[in-house]
Design a protein around this motif. Structure first.
Motif, PDB file in Angstrom:
ATOM      1  N   PHE A  94       0.807  -1.222   0.000  1.00 53.85           N
ATOM      2  CA  PHE A  94       0.000   0.000   0.000  1.00 53.85           C
ATOM      3  C   PHE A  94       0.843   1.276   0.000  1.00 53.85           C
ATOM      4  CE2 PHE A  94      -4.695  -0.711   1.368  1.00 53.85           C
ATOM      5  CZ  PHE A  94      -4.854  -1.655   0.380  1.00 53.85           C
ATOM      6  N   CYS A  95       2.141   1.169  -0.333  1.00 50.29           N
ATOM      7  CA  CYS A  95       2.972   2.377  -0.435  1.00 50.29           C
ATOM      8  C   CYS A  95       3.983   2.251  -1.573  1.00 50.29           C
ATOM      9  CB  CYS A  95       3.701   2.646   0.889  1.00 50.29           C
ATOM     10  SG  CYS A  95       4.519   4.254   0.958  1.00 50.29           S
ATOM     11  N   PRO A  96       3.518   2.214  -2.833  1.00 43.55           N
ATOM     12  CA  PRO A  96       4.471   2.252  -3.948  1.00 43.55           C
ATOM     13  C   PRO A  96       5.289   3.544  -3.920  1.00 43.55           C
ATOM     14  CG  PRO A  96       2.285   1.571  -4.707  1.00 43.55           C
ATOM     15  CD  PRO A  96       2.128   2.075  -3.296  1.00 43.55           C
ATOM     16  N   LEU A  97       6.598   3.415  -4.172  1.00 50.11           N
ATOM     17  CA  LEU A  97       7.530   4.549  -4.159  1.00 50.11           C
ATOM     18  C   LEU A  97       8.423   4.502  -5.396  1.00 50.11           C
ATOM     19  CD1 LEU A  97       9.045   4.605  -0.525  1.00 50.11           C
ATOM     20  CD2 LEU A  97       7.337   6.187  -1.453  1.00 50.11           C
ATOM     21  N   GLY A  98       8.834   5.678  -5.863  1.00 44.33           N
ATOM     22  CA  GLY A  98       9.855   5.710  -6.908  1.00 44.33           C
ATOM     23  C   GLY A  98       9.587   6.796  -7.944  1.00 44.33           C
ATOM     24  N   PRO A  99      10.213   6.677  -9.100  1.00 42.30           N
ATOM     25  CA  PRO A  99      11.193   5.646  -9.429  1.00 42.30           C
ATOM     26  C   PRO A  99      12.574   5.883  -8.808  1.00 42.30           C
ATOM     27  CG  PRO A  99      10.894   7.144 -11.272  1.00 42.30           C
ATOM     28  CD  PRO A  99       9.884   7.550 -10.243  1.00 42.30           C
ATOM     29  N   ALA A 100      12.843   7.139  -8.389  1.00 42.59           N
ATOM     30  CA  ALA A 100      14.167   7.480  -7.869  1.00 42.59           C
ATOM     31  C   ALA A 100      14.016   8.520  -6.772  1.00 42.59           C
ATOM     32  CB  ALA A 100      15.060   8.034  -8.990  1.00 42.59           C
ATOM     33  N   ILE A 101      15.038   8.624  -5.923  1.00 43.41           N
ATOM     34  CA  ILE A 101      15.148   9.755  -5.011  1.00 43.41           C
ATOM     35  C   ILE A 101      15.862  10.862  -5.781  1.00 43.41           C
ATOM     36  CG2 ILE A 101      16.140  10.633  -2.866  1.00 43.41           C
ATOM     37  CD1 ILE A 101      16.047   7.726  -1.804  1.00 43.41           C
ATOM     38  N   VAL A 102      15.127  11.898  -6.123  1.00 45.93           N
ATOM     39  CA  VAL A 102      15.682  13.016  -6.883  1.00 45.93           C
ATOM     40  C   VAL A 102      16.234  14.014  -5.890  1.00 45.93           C
ATOM     41  CG1 VAL A 102      15.183  14.798  -8.595  1.00 45.93           C
ATOM     42  CG2 VAL A 102      13.977  12.599  -8.689  1.00 45.93           C
ATOM     43  N   THR A 103      17.555  14.206  -5.900  1.00 45.35           N
ATOM     44  CA  THR A 103      18.162  15.058  -4.879  1.00 45.35           C
ATOM     45  C   THR A 103      17.616  16.482  -4.988  1.00 45.35           C
ATOM     46  OG1 THR A 103      20.081  15.503  -6.294  1.00 45.35           O
ATOM     47  CG2 THR A 103      20.270  13.676  -4.723  1.00 45.35           C
ATOM     48  N   LYS A 104      17.571  17.138  -3.858  1.00 36.53           N
ATOM     49  CA  LYS A 104      16.939  18.463  -3.808  1.00 36.53           C
ATOM     50  C   LYS A 104      17.617  19.454  -4.751  1.00 36.53           C
ATOM     51  CE  LYS A 104      19.566  19.383   0.403  1.00 36.53           C
ATOM     52  NZ  LYS A 104      19.477  19.532   1.873  1.00 36.53           N
ATOM     53  N   ASP A 105      18.903  19.229  -5.063  1.00 34.15           N
ATOM     54  CA  ASP A 105      19.609  20.100  -6.011  1.00 34.15           C
ATOM     55  C   ASP A 105      18.998  20.038  -7.401  1.00 34.15           C
ATOM     56  OD1 ASP A 105      21.562  18.333  -4.250  1.00 34.15           O
ATOM     57  OD2 ASP A 105      22.377  20.370  -4.251  1.00 34.15           O
ATOM     58  N   SER A 106      18.273  18.957  -7.700  1.00 35.48           N
ATOM     59  CA  SER A 106      17.708  18.748  -9.027  1.00 35.48           C
ATOM     60  C   SER A 106      16.352  19.400  -9.203  1.00 35.48           C
ATOM     61  CB  SER A 106      17.539  17.242  -9.286  1.00 35.48           C
ATOM     62  OG  SER A 106      18.697  16.517  -8.983  1.00 35.48           O
ATOM     63  N   VAL A 107      15.717  19.809  -8.116  1.00 35.67           N
ATOM     64  CA  VAL A 107      14.324  20.241  -8.166  1.00 35.67           C
ATOM     65  C   VAL A 107      14.264  21.760  -8.122  1.00 35.67           C
ATOM     66  CG1 VAL A 107      12.067  20.052  -7.052  1.00 35.67           C
ATOM     67  CG2 VAL A 107      13.647  18.120  -6.999  1.00 35.67           C
ATOM     68  N   THR A 108      13.606  22.344  -9.114  1.00 36.88           N
ATOM     69  CA  THR A 108      13.599  23.805  -9.214  1.00 36.88           C
ATOM     70  C   THR A 108      12.861  24.449  -8.046  1.00 36.88           C
ATOM     71  OG1 THR A 108      11.664  23.643 -10.647  1.00 36.88           O
ATOM     72  CG2 THR A 108      13.802  23.813 -11.710  1.00 36.88           C
ATOM     73  N   ASP A 109      11.665  23.953  -7.733  1.00 39.14           N
ATOM     74  CA  ASP A 109      10.882  24.480  -6.608  1.00 39.14           C
ATOM     75  C   ASP A 109       9.924  23.382  -6.184  1.00 39.14           C
ATOM     76  OD1 ASP A 109       9.303  25.756  -4.771  1.00 39.14           O
ATOM     77  OD2 ASP A 109       8.673  27.399  -6.088  1.00 39.14           O
ATOM     78  N   VAL A 110      10.235  22.705  -5.102  1.00 42.74           N
ATOM     79  CA  VAL A 110       9.435  21.551  -4.681  1.00 42.74           C
ATOM     80  C   VAL A 110       8.022  21.964  -4.303  1.00 42.74           C
ATOM     81  CG1 VAL A 110      10.018  21.581  -2.211  1.00 42.74           C
ATOM     82  CG2 VAL A 110       9.571  19.404  -3.373  1.00 42.74           C
ATOM     83  N   HIS A 111       7.809  23.245  -4.052  1.00 46.24           N
ATOM     84  CA  HIS A 111       6.475  23.736  -3.682  1.00 46.24           C
ATOM     85  C   HIS A 111       5.749  24.361  -4.868  1.00 46.24           C
ATOM     86  CE1 HIS A 111       8.653  23.727   0.285  1.00 46.24           C
ATOM     87  NE2 HIS A 111       7.654  22.896   0.479  1.00 46.24           N
ATOM     88  N   ASN A 112       6.145  23.966  -6.080  1.00 46.11           N
ATOM     89  CA  ASN A 112       5.448  24.435  -7.283  1.00 46.11           C
ATOM     90  C   ASN A 112       5.576  23.397  -8.390  1.00 46.11           C
ATOM     91  OD1 ASN A 112       3.907  26.194  -8.848  1.00 46.11           O
ATOM     92  ND2 ASN A 112       5.703  27.290  -9.611  1.00 46.11           N
ATOM     93  N   LEU A 113       5.198  22.157  -8.077  1.00 47.19           N
ATOM     94  CA  LEU A 113       5.278  21.054  -9.025  1.00 47.19           C
ATOM     95  C   LEU A 113       3.881  20.529  -9.335  1.00 47.19           C
ATOM     96  CD1 LEU A 113       8.211  18.996  -7.406  1.00 47.19           C
ATOM     97  CD2 LEU A 113       8.371  20.668  -9.281  1.00 47.19           C
ATOM     98  N   GLN A 114       3.643  20.210 -10.596  1.00 44.71           N
ATOM     99  CA  GLN A 114       2.385  19.574 -10.967  1.00 44.71           C
ATOM    100  C   GLN A 114       2.364  18.143 -10.423  1.00 44.71           C
ATOM    101  OE1 GLN A 114      -0.303  21.084 -12.657  1.00 44.71           O
ATOM    102  NE2 GLN A 114       0.975  22.833 -12.043  1.00 44.71           N
ATOM    103  N   ILE A 115       1.197  17.735  -9.898  1.00 44.12           N
ATOM    104  CA  ILE A 115       1.042  16.412  -9.293  1.00 44.12           C
ATOM    105  C   ILE A 115      -0.256  15.810  -9.822  1.00 44.12           C
ATOM    106  CG2 ILE A 115       0.091  17.515  -7.202  1.00 44.12           C
ATOM    107  CD1 ILE A 115       1.211  15.130  -5.592  1.00 44.12           C
ATOM    108  N   ARG A 116      -0.185  14.551 -10.336  1.00 44.83           N
ATOM    109  CA  ARG A 116      -1.336  13.955 -11.011  1.00 44.83           C
ATOM    110  C   ARG A 116      -1.426  12.466 -10.715  1.00 44.83           C
ATOM    111  NH1 ARG A 116       0.826  17.712 -14.744  1.00 44.83           N
ATOM    112  NH2 ARG A 116       2.466  16.221 -15.287  1.00 44.83           N
TER     113      ARG A 116
END
Length: 362
Positions: A262-284
């Motif tokens: 009941f907790c699928p995860l992945g595909p990768a741990i994307v390091t925070k340096d890779s993410v432009t703004d974690v509080h402004n991402l589309q989620i679907r």
């Protein structure tokens, strides 16, 4: 996550860290960060090091010997099962959906558990950067099976009612404090593994979620320093048995949230340096190709630093701990009429820049 009866944009470039190898002949060849790759989703980056040639006289005259290698800081860490009978290995994606770097082969002294790797701190991350920059130890993606990027965290911490639009969908007040619950780590499944529909439930539901992965131990963490304790982010599906969450077990959420798979995860741990703004991402989230959830992480009631500061008031956070940050509107239980998963359904969860997981219900 659904209630239980009431759930300047900058790409980090590689920074010089350590010296590796002798000085190159002129023209000098330096690895200098990241470039966008063909097919990379909007806002994403390719983690393929870019070669830049300089033939200036100054470069030719440079010092007796060593130039600092600019190693990429942005990485996509994962676990995989390679061909043959070997056990799980650590790796990196060159870019989202791209071929892999076999980190366990490149750095055999590193642990093969993601939790133990994260516990090694900057030593392990520096080794991963070297492997990514080396151009060696590549594996075609088609020949491996991706596993959950971490399968043995000490804790899986969850947050309910943490999207404003999800609160509106249920006609409940926005919480004044984070609503915390948990899953057992045994609920974790891989990004493309099956979700097992338990015989004990007839109301299995989906919840796409942003998951933050702890990289540094801390207690009573200040909000201003909270992101220093996060190594990166991944996609999660907080699969939920609504009958057990909302009506059974004294309306305690745990059993309805923590069935195996009941907790699928992945595909990768994307390091925070890779993410432009974690509080402004589309989620679907879509079920059988039909879009069910579509929102943005800008709808979070409590952002990641607030959640880290809050949770660490009560428990010590340790490397590898998983924090699921809540789900947007569109879950099945609040549809009219309600819609629940059945065997044979396919659930796809996607977050901009982080990737996509897809799980069949069996």
């Amino acid at each position: 996550m659904a209630a239980g009866g009431a759930g300047p944009r900058t790409f980090a470039s590689g920074e010089p860290t350590e010296n590796h190898g002798s000085a190159p002949p002129s023209p000098a060849l330096l690895l200098v960060g990241l470039r966008r790759g063909a097919g990379t989703p909007r806002g994403g980056v390719s983690l393929r090091p870019r070669a830049v040639v300089t033939s200036s006289p100054r470069a030719s005259r440079m010092a007796p010997a060593r130039l600092p290698a600019a190693l990429p800081r942005a990485m996509r860490l994962l676990r995989f099962q390679g061909p043959g009978a070997g056990g799980p290995r650590l790796g990196l994606e060159e870019e989202e959906g791209g071929d892999l770097v076999d980190l366990s082969e490149a750095e055999p002294a590193l642990p093969r558990s993601m939790r133990a790797f994260l516990e090694s701190g900057e030593h392990g991350l520096a080794a991963a950067r070297r492997a990514l920059a080396s151009g060696r130890h590549r594996l075609p993606r088609a020949g491996v099976r991706l596993l959950a990027p971490i399968d043995d965290p000490e804790k899986v911490i969850c947050v309910g009612l943490n999207y404003r639009d999800h609160c509106l969908e249920q006609d409940v007040k926005v919480p004044k404090e984070p609503l915390i619950f948990s899953k057992f780590p045994s609920a974790i499944a891989g990004p493309f593994d099956d979700i097992v529909h338990p015989a004990e439930s007839s109301e299995v539901d989906w919840e796409v979620e942003l998951a933050a992965i702890v990289g540094k131990t801390g207690r009573h963490i200040q909000e201003s320093a909270a992101l220093e304790h996060i190594v990166g982010f991944t996609v999660a599906n907080d699969v939920s048995a609504r009958d057990w969450q909302m009506r059974r077990n004294g309306r305690q959420w745990l059993l309805g949230k923590t069935f195996d798979t009941f907790c699928p995860l992945g595909p990768a741990i994307v390091t925070k340096d890779s993410v432009t703004d974690v509080h402004n991402l589309q989620i679907r989230c879509s079920v059988n190709g039909q879009l069910m959830q579509s929102s943005s992480t800008n709808q979070l009631v409590f952002r990641v630093p607030q959640l880290i500061a809050w949770v660490s008031r009560f428990v010590t956070l340790r490397p590898g701990d998983v924090l699921l940050t809540g789900t947007p509107p569109g879950v099945g239980v609040f549809r009219k009429p309600p819609v629940f998963l059945k065997r044979g359904d396919e659930v796809q969860c996607e977050i901009e820049e982080l990737g996509t997981i897809c799980n069949k219900v069996v």
